[in-house]
Design a protein around this motif. Structure first.
Motif, PDB file in Angstrom:
ATOM      1  N   PRO B   7       0.819  -1.211   0.000  1.00 56.84           N
ATOM      2  CA  PRO B   7       0.000   0.000   0.000  1.00 56.84           C
ATOM      3  C   PRO B   7       0.856   1.267   0.000  1.00 56.84           C
ATOM      4  CG  PRO B   7       0.044  -0.999   2.186  1.00 56.84           C
ATOM      5  CD  PRO B   7       0.826  -1.900   1.283  1.00 56.84           C
ATOM      6  N   ARG B   8       0.292   2.354  -0.544  1.00 56.07           N
ATOM      7  CA  ARG B   8       0.945   3.664  -0.499  1.00 56.07           C
ATOM      8  C   ARG B   8       0.977   4.123   0.964  1.00 56.07           C
ATOM      9  NH1 ARG B   8      -1.890   8.317  -0.891  1.00 56.07           N
ATOM     10  NH2 ARG B   8      -3.691   7.179  -1.655  1.00 56.07           N
ATOM     11  N   PRO B   9       2.165   4.522   1.447  1.00 54.79           N
ATOM     12  CA  PRO B   9       2.242   4.909   2.867  1.00 54.79           C
ATOM     13  C   PRO B   9       1.274   6.050   3.176  1.00 54.79           C
ATOM     14  CG  PRO B   9       4.437   4.774   1.887  1.00 54.79           C
ATOM     15  CD  PRO B   9       3.452   4.643   0.770  1.00 54.79           C
ATOM     16  N   GLY B  10       0.543   5.929   4.268  1.00 55.13           N
ATOM     17  CA  GLY B  10      -0.377   6.983   4.681  1.00 55.13           C
ATOM     18  C   GLY B  10      -1.720   6.929   3.990  1.00 55.13           C
ATOM     19  N   GLY B  11      -1.842   6.128   2.927  1.00 54.47           N
ATOM     20  CA  GLY B  11      -3.114   6.011   2.217  1.00 54.47           C
ATOM     21  C   GLY B  11      -4.104   5.190   3.018  1.00 54.47           C
ATOM     22  N   ARG B  12      -5.321   5.077   2.493  1.00 53.47           N
ATOM     23  CA  ARG B  12      -6.369   4.344   3.210  1.00 53.47           C
ATOM     24  C   ARG B  12      -5.960   2.887   3.412  1.00 53.47           C
ATOM     25  NH1 ARG B  12     -10.677   1.399   1.621  1.00 53.47           N
ATOM     26  NH2 ARG B  12     -12.242   1.122   3.253  1.00 53.47           N
ATOM     27  N   SER B  13      -5.387   2.324   2.352  1.00 57.26           N
ATOM     28  CA  SER B  13      -4.990   0.924   2.410  1.00 57.26           C
ATOM     29  C   SER B  13      -3.934   0.689   3.492  1.00 57.26           C
ATOM     30  CB  SER B  13      -4.450   0.541   1.026  1.00 57.26           C
ATOM     31  OG  SER B  13      -4.076  -0.787   0.994  1.00 57.26           O
ATOM     32  N   ALA B  14      -2.984   1.611   3.601  1.00 54.56           N
ATOM     33  CA  ALA B  14      -1.942   1.487   4.627  1.00 54.56           C
ATOM     34  C   ALA B  14      -2.536   1.638   6.017  1.00 54.56           C
ATOM     35  CB  ALA B  14      -0.853   2.542   4.401  1.00 54.56           C
ATOM     36  N   ARG B  15      -3.512   2.536   6.157  1.00 52.14           N
ATOM     37  CA  ARG B  15      -4.138   2.721   7.479  1.00 52.14           C
ATOM     38  C   ARG B  15      -4.888   1.467   7.905  1.00 52.14           C
ATOM     39  NH1 ARG B  15      -5.824   7.574   5.344  1.00 52.14           N
ATOM     40  NH2 ARG B  15      -8.007   6.978   5.518  1.00 52.14           N
ATOM     41  N   ILE B  16      -5.581   0.826   6.943  1.00 51.66           N
ATOM     42  CA  ILE B  16      -6.288  -0.427   7.258  1.00 51.66           C
ATOM     43  C   ILE B  16      -5.286  -1.490   7.690  1.00 51.66           C
ATOM     44  CG2 ILE B  16      -7.576  -2.356   6.232  1.00 51.66           C
ATOM     45  CD1 ILE B  16      -9.072  -0.266   4.548  1.00 51.66           C
ATOM     46  N   GLN B  17      -4.187  -1.590   6.928  1.00 56.63           N
ATOM     47  CA  GLN B  17      -3.178  -2.606   7.274  1.00 56.63           C
ATOM     48  C   GLN B  17      -2.652  -2.385   8.691  1.00 56.63           C
ATOM     49  OE1 GLN B  17       0.077  -3.002   4.533  1.00 56.63           O
ATOM     50  NE2 GLN B  17       0.928  -4.728   5.644  1.00 56.63           N
ATOM     51  N   GLN B  18      -2.315  -1.131   8.998  1.00 60.67           N
ATOM     52  CA  GLN B  18      -1.792  -0.826  10.335  1.00 60.67           C
ATOM     53  C   GLN B  18      -2.803  -1.179  11.417  1.00 60.67           C
ATOM     54  OE1 GLN B  18      -0.662   3.309  10.176  1.00 60.67           O
ATOM     55  NE2 GLN B  18       0.956   2.863   8.703  1.00 60.67           N
ATOM     56  N   ALA B  19      -4.068  -0.818  11.201  1.00 58.66           N
ATOM     57  CA  ALA B  19      -5.091  -1.082  12.218  1.00 58.66           C
ATOM     58  C   ALA B  19      -5.280  -2.580  12.411  1.00 58.66           C
ATOM     59  CB  ALA B  19      -6.412  -0.423  11.806  1.00 58.66           C
ATOM     60  N   VAL B  20      -5.317  -3.343  11.312  1.00 60.31           N
ATOM     61  CA  VAL B  20      -5.524  -4.793  11.405  1.00 60.31           C
ATOM     62  C   VAL B  20      -4.320  -5.449  12.081  1.00 60.31           C
ATOM     63  CG1 VAL B  20      -5.731  -6.915  10.026  1.00 60.31           C
ATOM     64  CG2 VAL B  20      -7.187  -4.934   9.519  1.00 60.31           C
ATOM     65  N   HIS B  21      -3.124  -5.006  11.725  1.00 59.37           N
ATOM     66  CA  HIS B  21      -1.924  -5.557  12.375  1.00 59.37           C
ATOM     67  C   HIS B  21      -1.943  -5.264  13.878  1.00 59.37           C
ATOM     68  CE1 HIS B  21       1.178  -6.427   8.993  1.00 59.37           C
ATOM     69  NE2 HIS B  21      -0.036  -6.732   8.596  1.00 59.37           N
ATOM     70  N   ALA B  22      -2.241  -4.019  14.237  1.00 57.72           N
ATOM     71  CA  ALA B  22      -2.222  -3.640  15.660  1.00 57.72           C
ATOM     72  C   ALA B  22      -3.254  -4.454  16.435  1.00 57.72           C
ATOM     73  CB  ALA B  22      -2.493  -2.138  15.813  1.00 57.72           C
ATOM     74  N   SER B  23      -4.445  -4.625  15.868  1.00 52.19           N
ATOM     75  CA  SER B  23      -5.484  -5.394  16.565  1.00 52.19           C
ATOM     76  C   SER B  23      -5.090  -6.857  16.681  1.00 52.19           C
ATOM     77  CB  SER B  23      -6.819  -5.274  15.828  1.00 52.19           C
ATOM     78  OG  SER B  23      -7.229  -3.928  15.822  1.00 52.19           O
ATOM     79  N   THR B  24      -4.470  -7.396  15.636  1.00 49.99           N
ATOM     80  CA  THR B  24      -4.055  -8.810  15.673  1.00 49.99           C
ATOM     81  C   THR B  24      -2.988  -9.003  16.743  1.00 49.99           C
ATOM     82  OG1 THR B  24      -4.517  -8.948  13.307  1.00 49.99           O
ATOM     83  CG2 THR B  24      -3.223 -10.734  14.268  1.00 49.99           C
ATOM     84  N   ARG B  25      -2.011  -8.106  16.785  1.00 50.22           N
ATOM     85  CA  ARG B  25      -0.959  -8.222  17.805  1.00 50.22           C
ATOM     86  C   ARG B  25      -1.553  -8.126  19.207  1.00 50.22           C
ATOM     87  NH1 ARG B  25       2.118  -4.963  14.195  1.00 50.22           N
ATOM     88  NH2 ARG B  25       1.475  -3.139  15.392  1.00 50.22           N
ATOM     89  N   LYS B  26      -2.504  -7.201  19.372  1.00 51.43           N
ATOM     90  CA  LYS B  26      -3.139  -7.026  20.685  1.00 51.43           C
ATOM     91  C   LYS B  26      -3.886  -8.304  21.084  1.00 51.43           C
ATOM     92  CE  LYS B  26      -7.063  -4.663  22.261  1.00 51.43           C
ATOM     93  NZ  LYS B  26      -8.117  -3.721  21.885  1.00 51.43           N
ATOM     94  N   LEU B  27      -4.674  -8.854  20.167  1.00 50.32           N
ATOM     95  CA  LEU B  27      -5.437 -10.069  20.480  1.00 50.32           C
ATOM     96  C   LEU B  27      -4.507 -11.254  20.744  1.00 50.32           C
ATOM     97  CD1 LEU B  27      -8.304  -9.555  17.881  1.00 50.32           C
ATOM     98  CD2 LEU B  27      -8.609  -9.688  20.372  1.00 50.32           C
ATOM     99  N   LEU B  28      -3.402 -11.338  19.978  1.00 52.39           N
ATOM    100  CA  LEU B  28      -2.445 -12.435  20.190  1.00 52.39           C
ATOM    101  C   LEU B  28      -1.820 -12.361  21.584  1.00 52.39           C
ATOM    102  CD1 LEU B  28      -0.631 -12.677  16.725  1.00 52.39           C
ATOM    103  CD2 LEU B  28      -1.904 -14.512  17.852  1.00 52.39           C
ATOM    104  N   ALA B  29      -1.670 -11.129  22.092  1.00 55.35           N
ATOM    105  CA  ALA B  29      -1.082 -10.969  23.420  1.00 55.35           C
ATOM    106  C   ALA B  29      -2.097 -11.321  24.512  1.00 55.35           C
ATOM    107  CB  ALA B  29      -0.583  -9.533  23.605  1.00 55.35           C
ATOM    108  N   GLU B  30      -3.379 -11.239  24.155  1.00 46.63           N
ATOM    109  CA  GLU B  30      -4.429 -11.413  25.174  1.00 46.63           C
ATOM    110  C   GLU B  30      -4.964 -12.825  25.291  1.00 46.63           C
ATOM    111  OE1 GLU B  30      -6.480  -6.986  24.623  1.00 46.63           O
ATOM    112  OE2 GLU B  30      -7.512  -8.786  23.935  1.00 46.63           O
ATOM    113  N   ARG B  31      -4.945 -13.587  24.178  1.00 38.85           N
ATOM    114  CA  ARG B  31      -5.647 -14.873  24.211  1.00 38.85           C
ATOM    115  C   ARG B  31      -5.005 -15.894  23.297  1.00 38.85           C
ATOM    116  NH1 ARG B  31     -11.389 -13.771  23.095  1.00 38.85           N
ATOM    117  NH2 ARG B  31     -11.047 -11.713  23.990  1.00 38.85           N
ATOM    118  N   GLU B  32      -5.491 -17.132  23.374  1.00 37.87           N
ATOM    119  CA  GLU B  32      -5.013 -18.214  22.530  1.00 37.87           C
ATOM    120  C   GLU B  32      -5.259 -17.890  21.059  1.00 37.87           C
ATOM    121  OE1 GLU B  32      -3.707 -21.342  23.469  1.00 37.87           O
ATOM    122  OE2 GLU B  32      -3.498 -20.300  25.391  1.00 37.87           O
ATOM    123  N   ARG B  33      -4.290 -18.209  20.232  1.00 41.37           N
ATOM    124  CA  ARG B  33      -4.412 -17.933  18.804  1.00 41.37           C
ATOM    125  C   ARG B  33      -5.606 -18.677  18.191  1.00 41.37           C
ATOM    126  NH1 ARG B  33      -0.004 -17.276  17.842  1.00 41.37           N
ATOM    127  NH2 ARG B  33       0.669 -16.647  15.829  1.00 41.37           N
TER     128      ARG B  33
END
Lengths: 194, 194
Positions: B7-33
């Motif tokens: 994705p183009r940095p800062g574009g909508r696609s990049a923002r979605i990727q960042q949000a999905v990655h951050a949520s996945t990392r957070k959930l992985l830290a909280e519970r069983e995969r």
């Protein structure tokens, strides 16, 4: 009867295992692995889904159990007259077998099963490595220089088995077969110079 | 915009990727995969599940995408004054990092993502190996004897990276750190004697 110690041959537990394995192999040959479910395997094997869940836990463990059986060696390594020759012949066969789509998928299934980072898990991964260790040990025991030499088996794991498996799992091409001779030499060198 | 080219940095696609990655990392830290689902990630990231399915395909690919970011090297390899010293230092750090529960899980997630045996797949596995190749190449380029030597990078992959990763995935214990020096020597020997 605990599945950890293995079912008594010919007993009910062994018959269920055989039926579930056969159905899983059949379904894997027919369709995408992601489309296979526990109820599908159960229906084909003539058991209830809860029998499978109770015994294996989930479908990942069923796939890994079938994968282990695929990777279990059926014959002792070929004798060529020298340890080096035996190791090269065994490694060439191992490379050829593991690079096949069926064995590559089996390796992936084994990696995915219960993480050995947790207690009581990791037995499938360890079994997979133990098959190699046993074959390598059989070869090394044929020669007085290498029989029982400390670190000899592990040297072959590090220098020969690891690159074969690493390239199957992480690379676009398998290890080039003509590199096996040099890798076996590296493994044997570490013993000779230990 | 295709996810293949990034994705183009800062574009909508990049923002979605960042949000999905951050949520996945957070959930992985909280519970069983195994308990994490695409709708859970979507809810946390503030996107629709179909956005995730469209972009990643399934949860295996989301985990692998997050895993690749975890394994991406952040700094060039340390300089110690010699190629051997640099390789030993890099391999010790790689071993230590990859043996951690988080990186071990990341390696498993990468192995499980799209099988590179099929066209257009395998990019995650290959990226993981490419990170190592790039770091190793940086080290070898610091020395005229090894810079551009045919097979040098692949020798370090086979003799050093492969046993580290093989033992993390298939063995009960990681490679003993005191073996790294000897493995680096094997890799360098193959170049010197080529």
């Amino acid at each position: 009867m605990s599945p950890v110690t293995g079912p008594r041959p010919g007993g009910r537990s062994a018959r269920i295992q055989q039926a579930v394995h056969a159905s899983t192999r059949k379904l894997l040959a027919e369709r995408e692995r992601a489309d296979i479910t526990v109820p599908m395997i159960a229906a084909d094997a003539g058991v209830t889904p809860s029998t499978i869940y109770r015994r294996w836990g989930d479908i990942t463990e069923v796939f890994a159990d079938v994968a282990i059986e695929r990777l279990r060696p059926e014959t002792p390594p070929r004798e060529t007259g020298s340890v080096r020759g035996d190791l090269v012949a065994w490694a060439q066969e191992y490379l050829e077998e593991m690079s096949s789509p069926v064995c590559r998928a089996a390796l992936r299934d084994i990696v995915m099963s219960g993480d050995m980072g947790r207690p009581d898990n990791g037995t499938n991964q360890y079994k997979c490595a133990a098959f190699c260790r046993s074959q390598i040990n059989t070869i090394l025991e044929r020669d007085a220089q290498f029989s029982g030499a400390p670190g000899a088996v592990e040297g072959v794991i590090d220098h020969v088995v690891a690159p074969i498996v690493y390239r199957i799992l992480f690379d676009q091409d398998p290890l080039a077969e003509d590199r096996i001779g040099a890798l076996v030499d590296s493994a044997l060198d570490t013993v000779v110079h230990a």
